[in-house]
Enzyme design. Sequence first.
Site, short mmCIF file in Angstrom:
data_model
loop_
_atom_site.label_atom_id
_atom_site.label_comp_id
_atom_site.label_asym_id
_atom_site.label_seq_id
_atom_site.Cartn_x
_atom_site.Cartn_y
_atom_site.Cartn_z
N GLU A 107 0.84 -1.20 0.00
CA GLU A 107 0.00 0.00 0.00
C GLU A 107 0.87 1.25 0.00
O GLU A 107 0.59 2.23 -0.69
CB GLU A 107 -0.92 0.00 1.23
CG GLU A 107 -2.05 -1.02 1.11
CD GLU A 107 -2.79 -1.19 2.43
OE1 GLU A 107 -3.86 -0.59 2.59
OE2 GLU A 107 -2.26 -1.92 3.30
N TYR A 108 1.96 1.20 0.79
CA TYR A 108 2.87 2.34 0.86
C TYR A 108 3.51 2.59 -0.51
O TYR A 108 3.53 3.72 -1.01
CB TYR A 108 3.95 2.07 1.93
CG TYR A 108 4.94 3.18 2.11
CD1 TYR A 108 4.69 4.24 2.97
CD2 TYR A 108 6.15 3.18 1.39
CE1 TYR A 108 5.60 5.27 3.14
CE2 TYR A 108 7.07 4.21 1.56
CZ TYR A 108 6.79 5.24 2.43
OH TYR A 108 7.70 6.26 2.59
N LEU A 129 31.18 13.98 25.01
CA LEU A 129 30.78 13.70 26.39
C LEU A 129 31.97 13.17 27.18
O LEU A 129 32.78 12.42 26.65
CB LEU A 129 29.68 12.64 26.42
CG LEU A 129 28.32 13.01 25.84
CD1 LEU A 129 27.44 11.77 25.73
CD2 LEU A 129 27.64 14.06 26.70
N GLU A 142 19.67 7.97 28.77
CA GLU A 142 19.44 7.52 27.40
C GLU A 142 20.49 6.48 27.03
O GLU A 142 21.63 6.59 27.46
CB GLU A 142 19.57 8.72 26.43
CG GLU A 142 18.76 9.93 26.85
CD GLU A 142 19.07 11.18 26.02
OE1 GLU A 142 19.79 11.08 25.01
OE2 GLU A 142 18.57 12.25 26.41
N LYS A 171 23.45 4.96 25.02
CA LYS A 171 24.45 5.60 24.17
C LYS A 171 24.53 4.81 22.87
O LYS A 171 25.08 3.71 22.83
CB LYS A 171 25.80 5.65 24.87
CG LYS A 171 26.83 6.46 24.08
CD LYS A 171 28.07 6.70 24.91
CE LYS A 171 29.02 7.68 24.26
NZ LYS A 171 29.43 7.32 22.91
N ASP A 230 25.57 3.48 19.34
CA ASP A 230 26.91 3.35 18.77
C ASP A 230 26.86 3.54 17.26
O ASP A 230 26.83 2.60 16.49
CB ASP A 230 27.48 1.97 19.11
CG ASP A 230 28.99 1.94 18.93
OD1 ASP A 230 29.58 3.00 18.69
OD2 ASP A 230 29.56 0.84 19.01
N ARG A 255 29.56 15.36 12.64
CA ARG A 255 30.04 16.10 13.80
C ARG A 255 31.40 16.76 13.50
O ARG A 255 31.66 17.87 13.92
CB ARG A 255 30.17 15.15 14.98
CG ARG A 255 30.75 15.78 16.19
CD ARG A 255 30.71 14.85 17.39
NE ARG A 255 31.30 15.53 18.51
CZ ARG A 255 32.60 15.59 18.76
NH1 ARG A 255 33.43 14.97 17.96
NH2 ARG A 255 33.07 16.26 19.77
N GLU A 267 21.89 10.31 16.16
CA GLU A 267 22.87 9.28 15.83
C GLU A 267 22.37 8.48 14.64
O GLU A 267 21.25 7.97 14.66
CB GLU A 267 23.05 8.36 17.06
CG GLU A 267 24.31 7.54 17.05
CD GLU A 267 25.52 8.32 17.61
OE1 GLU A 267 25.42 9.55 17.81
OE2 GLU A 267 26.56 7.68 17.81
N TYR A 275 18.57 13.01 19.63
CA TYR A 275 18.73 13.14 21.08
C TYR A 275 19.14 14.51 21.60
O TYR A 275 19.25 14.69 22.80
CB TYR A 275 19.72 12.10 21.61
CG TYR A 275 21.04 12.02 20.84
CD1 TYR A 275 21.91 13.10 20.78
CD2 TYR A 275 21.40 10.84 20.20
CE1 TYR A 275 23.10 13.03 20.09
CE2 TYR A 275 22.60 10.75 19.50
CZ TYR A 275 23.45 11.85 19.45
OH TYR A 275 24.61 11.76 18.76
N LYS A 313 22.02 12.77 31.59
CA LYS A 313 21.97 14.23 31.46
C LYS A 313 21.12 14.80 32.59
O LYS A 313 20.12 14.18 32.97
CB LYS A 313 21.34 14.62 30.12
CG LYS A 313 22.06 14.06 28.91
CD LYS A 313 21.28 14.26 27.60
CE LYS A 313 22.03 13.59 26.45
NZ LYS A 313 21.27 13.57 25.20
N LYS A 355 30.23 4.37 30.14
CA LYS A 355 30.61 3.44 29.05
C LYS A 355 30.58 1.99 29.51
O LYS A 355 30.91 1.68 30.66
CB LYS A 355 32.04 3.77 28.59
CG LYS A 355 32.18 5.18 28.02
CD LYS A 355 31.90 5.23 26.56
CE LYS A 355 33.11 4.75 25.78
NZ LYS A 355 32.89 4.85 24.33
N CYS A 399 50.26 -32.92 10.79
CA CYS A 399 49.49 -32.85 12.03
C CYS A 399 50.36 -32.27 13.15
O CYS A 399 51.48 -32.74 13.36
CB CYS A 399 49.00 -34.25 12.41
SG CYS A 399 48.31 -34.31 14.06
N CYS A 408 50.92 -35.51 15.74
CA CYS A 408 51.65 -36.74 15.41
C CYS A 408 52.57 -36.58 14.20
O CYS A 408 53.31 -37.50 13.86
CB CYS A 408 50.69 -37.89 15.18
SG CYS A 408 49.74 -37.74 13.66
N CYS A 423 43.75 -34.70 10.32
CA CYS A 423 44.75 -35.73 10.46
C CYS A 423 44.02 -37.07 10.42
O CYS A 423 43.14 -37.33 11.22
CB CYS A 423 45.47 -35.57 11.80
SG CYS A 423 46.48 -37.00 12.18
N CYS A 479 46.80 -41.23 16.00
CA CYS A 479 47.21 -39.90 16.45
C CYS A 479 46.83 -39.71 17.93
O CYS A 479 45.67 -39.89 18.30
CB CYS A 479 46.52 -38.84 15.58
SG CYS A 479 46.81 -37.17 16.15
#
Length: 668
Positions: free
Chosen positions: A33-34, A81, A112, A114, A116, A135, A173, A225, A289, A313, A407, A410, A425, A430
């Site tokens: 539909e979209y 930060l 919040e 963090k 990555d 940034r 982010e 954020y 914060k 962290k 090997c 052996c 082997c 062995c």
Amino acid sequence: MTINTQIEKLRELINHHNIQYYVHDNPTVSDIEYDNLMRELQDLESKHPELITPESPTQRVGASPLTEFNQITHRIPLLSLANAMNEDEIKRFDSQIKKGLDTDAEIEYIAEPKLDGLAVELVYEKGIFVYGSTRGDGVTGEDITTNLRTIPSIPLRIKDNGDTPEILEIRGEVFMFHEDFRKLNETRLDQDKSPFANPRNASAGSLRQLNPAITASRPLRIYCYAPGVIDGVDFVSQHQFLTRLPEWGFPVCPLIKTGFGVDFLIRFYQEAESMRRTLPYDIDGAVFKVNNYGQQKTLGTRSRSPRWAIAGKFKAQQVTTIIENIIPSLGRTGAVTPVAKLSPVNVGGVIVSNATLHNQDEIDRKDIRIGDTVLIQRAGDVIPEVVMVIKEKRPAGSHPYVLPDTCPVCGHKVKRPEGEAVARCGNISCPAQIKGRISHFVSKNCMDIDGFGVKLVDQLVDENLINKISDIYDLNQQQLAALDRMGDKSADNIIESIGKSKKTTFARFIHALGIRNVGINAGKILEKAFNSNLAQLQNSSFQSLNAIDEIGDIMAQSILDFFNDDENINTINKCLEAGITFEQKQSFGLNILKSKTFVFTGSLTKFTRNDAKEIVEGLGGKTTGSVSKKTDYLVAGPGAGSKLKKAESLGVTILTEDEFLELSNSSA
Ligand code: IVH
């Protein structure tokens, strides 16, 4: 309705569905539909190109490739930060805030995850996305507007609630969901492109493309954020700001919480860390914060980071270290696995000094060499592995690593069967494999030596009484009786069992040798084909083996490799010299269980369900999962329940595991 309003309505509808999907995680239309709405809009726009506006949802891609990125100076620097590496440092942060605000009262914080990924800034004028940047160094970043436009969760026009600011700067982010990252890497491998090391690298690489069409093909997302300049709307707190963002159409991470005091911070830090493994995207910490913007202002900023915030962290799951050496190691099945010896590093709180390199193909694909600096990762409890080599740090004069062809235990030549990733082997004596090989040799379906359990195998090998399979036949009563927890009587019994086992069948002996890919059924096929003549089997060619029905390329090659080994031949000869003979059976042939149906129930202790299936099928019968009138035999191990009852009520013949083995062995 004029064409213009029709187009506008469609754009609004599409934007609405975008927000439902990316902001509220609650799509209300199907993809089809979209897509249809998008197509309808594209059709109208192509008929009326004069009505196309840059913020139309059809205009995300299409900008031509750049030759370089322009620099953009942020109106307000994008600060970084300060980090807190543990709970104590979070506690210290809270005390400093209290001191800074000159209060003993508990502070209201907002916590919040963090995320990555990569920080970006989005700039809107009169509600229209005009440009966006990385940034950079915090003061100036790169103009990546055309790339950001391609990210479907970034609104090209904010939703008008009558409070649209003249200028609106939003920071957030850009990242990838794990699932999308996995699919992206799969596609790259299919196209012979090197996979990205992690979602963050994939996001960074995707945002840094000069051609926005490439960025458009990458599954990037955004969570917002932080505010930049916001002209005309005032917020009293971060919480109030974050609540407004979705109303404008910006996605916000759903895991944000507010609370008071240091206990709240510590709890969130712990919760976030334990949630980390199950989240659909990477987070590398929690951001705390001070919620109130007035208090934030009082606290102010240092040169690079605000005093009112801190990043708690987590310990890194991916770190770099150096490969000091590569050592081939041997598994119990004879597989040679290269193991990297690393300069010890802390990965997610655990000191790691080994990483598996899997096999030669992996080494080649990642071009891993001794001396390399590598990125390693430990995901959950799995063995650490090398993600990628940092090529820039490669020392001069290094060369590709090739596993030795012998090997490591052996010294025998190892073989890597065609189409397989690992070299093995194939020496049945062995030392690394001998315990497993002997246990297999003496087991019920093989030489069936009664009383020869795993513990005895351990003792005999550890005491150096057995170094190869044929040594079993040199054991004497005194040697056995001298073993820990072994009486005279038990020793007698074992010697007697060993003697008895010498009278066996060709198929059992072949199975007992543990030739790769050759089980009891193959043993029976070979028995028939070679009429129990071992010398003939030993000297047969690939072609003649392959010509036998049911012996394919892989099995033929395994057999050939096995007999192509002096040590193996030596062991076989010693067994024969010890008096092993093959019974010729007047057999019902291989089909004594022809059209008999078996059900296995309970916890089987003498064989696995797979073994059982193989045995039954090899003898012409079949196995099913449930008992019915058509069932001929129910084999019940310990703990059998409802199936046993049903079989009894239907009058099905019930066998113990031993009775089953007896029945199946009557042909062997
Ligand atoms: S706020 C002035 N909130 O962490 C505060 N940053 O180490 C600016 N990050 O460059 C950042 N999640 O890339 C903030 N919820 C979050 C965040 C977040 C991830 C990143 C961001 C920033 C870095 C700072």
